[in-house]
Design a protein around this motif. Sequence first.
Motif, PDB file in Angstrom:
ATOM      1  N   SER A  47       0.828  -1.203   0.000  1.00 14.56           N
ATOM      2  CA  SER A  47       0.000   0.000   0.000  1.00 14.56           C
ATOM      3  C   SER A  47       0.863   1.254   0.000  1.00 14.56           C
ATOM      4  CB  SER A  47      -0.926  -0.021   1.211  1.00 14.56           C
ATOM      5  OG  SER A  47      -1.706   1.139   1.245  1.00 14.56           O
ATOM      6  N   LYS A  48       1.886   1.256   0.828  1.00 12.66           N
ATOM      7  CA  LYS A  48       2.808   2.399   0.863  1.00 12.66           C
ATOM      8  C   LYS A  48       3.494   2.583  -0.486  1.00 12.66           C
ATOM      9  CE  LYS A  48       4.108   1.794   5.723  1.00 12.66           C
ATOM     10  NZ  LYS A  48       5.268   1.438   6.579  1.00 12.66           N
ATOM     11  N   LEU A  49       3.948   1.481  -1.071  1.00 12.81           N
ATOM     12  CA  LEU A  49       4.609   1.552  -2.380  1.00 12.81           C
ATOM     13  C   LEU A  49       3.659   2.060  -3.459  1.00 12.81           C
ATOM     14  CD1 LEU A  49       6.787  -1.684  -2.485  1.00 12.81           C
ATOM     15  CD2 LEU A  49       7.597   0.678  -2.593  1.00 12.81           C
ATOM     16  N   TYR A  50       2.425   1.593  -3.417  1.00  6.30           N
ATOM     17  CA  TYR A  50       1.441   2.009  -4.414  1.00  6.30           C
ATOM     18  C   TYR A  50       1.169   3.500  -4.312  1.00  6.30           C
ATOM     19  CZ  TYR A  50      -2.652   1.814  -7.428  1.00  6.30           C
ATOM     20  OH  TYR A  50      -3.545   2.012  -8.451  1.00  6.30           O
ATOM     21  N   GLN A  51       1.086   3.977  -3.087  1.00  5.57           N
ATOM     22  CA  GLN A  51       0.851   5.407  -2.875  1.00  5.57           C
ATOM     23  C   GLN A  51       2.031   6.243  -3.382  1.00  5.57           C
ATOM     24  OE1 GLN A  51      -0.178   6.394   1.148  1.00  5.57           O
ATOM     25  NE2 GLN A  51      -0.413   8.554   0.703  1.00  5.57           N
ATOM     26  N   GLU A  52       3.230   5.772  -3.132  1.00  6.04           N
ATOM     27  CA  GLU A  52       4.427   6.519  -3.525  1.00  6.04           C
ATOM     28  C   GLU A  52       4.811   6.328  -4.988  1.00  6.04           C
ATOM     29  OE1 GLU A  52       7.725   5.961  -0.757  1.00  6.04           O
ATOM     30  OE2 GLU A  52       6.244   5.407   0.769  1.00  6.04           O
ATOM     31  N   LEU A  80      -2.602 -10.973 -11.561  1.00  3.17           N
ATOM     32  CA  LEU A  80      -2.406 -12.209 -10.809  1.00  3.17           C
ATOM     33  C   LEU A  80      -3.047 -12.211  -9.424  1.00  3.17           C
ATOM     34  CD1 LEU A  80       1.332 -12.716 -11.816  1.00  3.17           C
ATOM     35  CD2 LEU A  80      -0.655 -13.926 -12.752  1.00  3.17           C
ATOM     36  N   LEU A  81      -3.199 -11.032  -8.840  1.00  7.28           N
ATOM     37  CA  LEU A  81      -3.836 -10.899  -7.529  1.00  7.28           C
ATOM     38  C   LEU A  81      -4.873  -9.775  -7.588  1.00  7.28           C
ATOM     39  CD1 LEU A  81      -0.773 -11.106  -5.083  1.00  7.28           C
ATOM     40  CD2 LEU A  81      -2.552 -12.828  -5.407  1.00  7.28           C
ATOM     41  N   PRO A  82      -5.910  -9.949  -8.405  1.00  8.46           N
ATOM     42  CA  PRO A  82      -6.858  -8.852  -8.612  1.00  8.46           C
ATOM     43  C   PRO A  82      -7.512  -8.348  -7.319  1.00  8.46           C
ATOM     44  CG  PRO A  82      -7.710 -10.897  -9.544  1.00  8.46           C
ATOM     45  CD  PRO A  82      -6.293 -11.153  -9.137  1.00  8.46           C
ATOM     46  N   GLU A  83      -7.771  -9.253  -6.372  1.00 10.80           N
ATOM     47  CA  GLU A  83      -8.404  -8.825  -5.123  1.00 10.80           C
ATOM     48  C   GLU A  83      -7.459  -7.932  -4.311  1.00 10.80           C
ATOM     49  OE1 GLU A  83      -6.078 -12.416  -4.526  1.00 10.80           O
ATOM     50  OE2 GLU A  83      -7.675 -12.018  -5.937  1.00 10.80           O
ATOM     51  N   LEU A  91      -5.817  -2.180  -2.923  1.00 12.13           N
ATOM     52  CA  LEU A  91      -4.906  -1.030  -3.035  1.00 12.13           C
ATOM     53  C   LEU A  91      -5.561   0.107  -3.806  1.00 12.13           C
ATOM     54  CD1 LEU A  91      -1.628  -2.953  -3.956  1.00 12.13           C
ATOM     55  CD2 LEU A  91      -2.181  -1.927  -1.741  1.00 12.13           C
ATOM     56  N   PHE A  92      -6.244  -0.267  -4.878  1.00 12.09           N
ATOM     57  CA  PHE A  92      -6.915   0.703  -5.747  1.00 12.09           C
ATOM     58  C   PHE A  92      -7.965   1.502  -4.955  1.00 12.09           C
ATOM     59  CE2 PHE A  92     -10.173   1.723  -8.982  1.00 12.09           C
ATOM     60  CZ  PHE A  92      -9.392   2.311  -9.946  1.00 12.09           C
ATOM     61  N   GLN A  93      -8.799   0.805  -4.192  1.00 15.23           N
ATOM     62  CA  GLN A  93      -9.846   1.462  -3.407  1.00 15.23           C
ATOM     63  C   GLN A  93      -9.249   2.310  -2.299  1.00 15.23           C
ATOM     64  OE1 GLN A  93     -12.247  -1.853  -2.178  1.00 15.23           O
ATOM     65  NE2 GLN A  93     -13.544  -1.724  -3.990  1.00 15.23           N
TER      66      GLN A  93
END
Length: 159
Positions: A127-132, A145-148, A153-155
């Motif tokens: 989550s931190k990486l996605y935000q940054e 591969l891990l849509p859920e 992370l998307f939400q």
Amino acid sequence: MAREYARYLSVTHRDPDWHKLSTAHHDCYMALLSSEDLTWAGVAPYMPARYAGLASDLNEKRVLKLWSELEAARMIVVDVATGEVLARTFLRYDNVLAKPNLTKAFVTAFLKVRSEKVKKVVRLELSKLYQEYPDLAGWKQIEELLPELFQELFQEHGR
């Protein structure tokens, strides 16, 4: 693809949290990072006796004490019940999500993690990486591969 080496970044020497640790902590942490058993998810088997054999002044009791202190310093996460140890910032500093093939290796390794405690921390680090770094090449593989997990992370970040 098996890991052949561990990254040791020079920025480590500017990290105040790293400065608070002893040389023994540094060595113990680097032994974990350079373990041939460390997966692309940053998880290794919980085998303190194996690490005790890496230096003449180590024993299992000392490794357990060092790991406990490293966990208190938020450097690692230990789950004795599932036999797993996580190097918490491995994904960030090994640039796993910058490369699609390594991201696929991460997904394979992540799916094998048994510890809910470890999975929770990996999700937090993701989550931190996605935000940054929302533009890392590996997010596409995570989404496929891990849509859920990607949806989570998307939400969370409103994208």
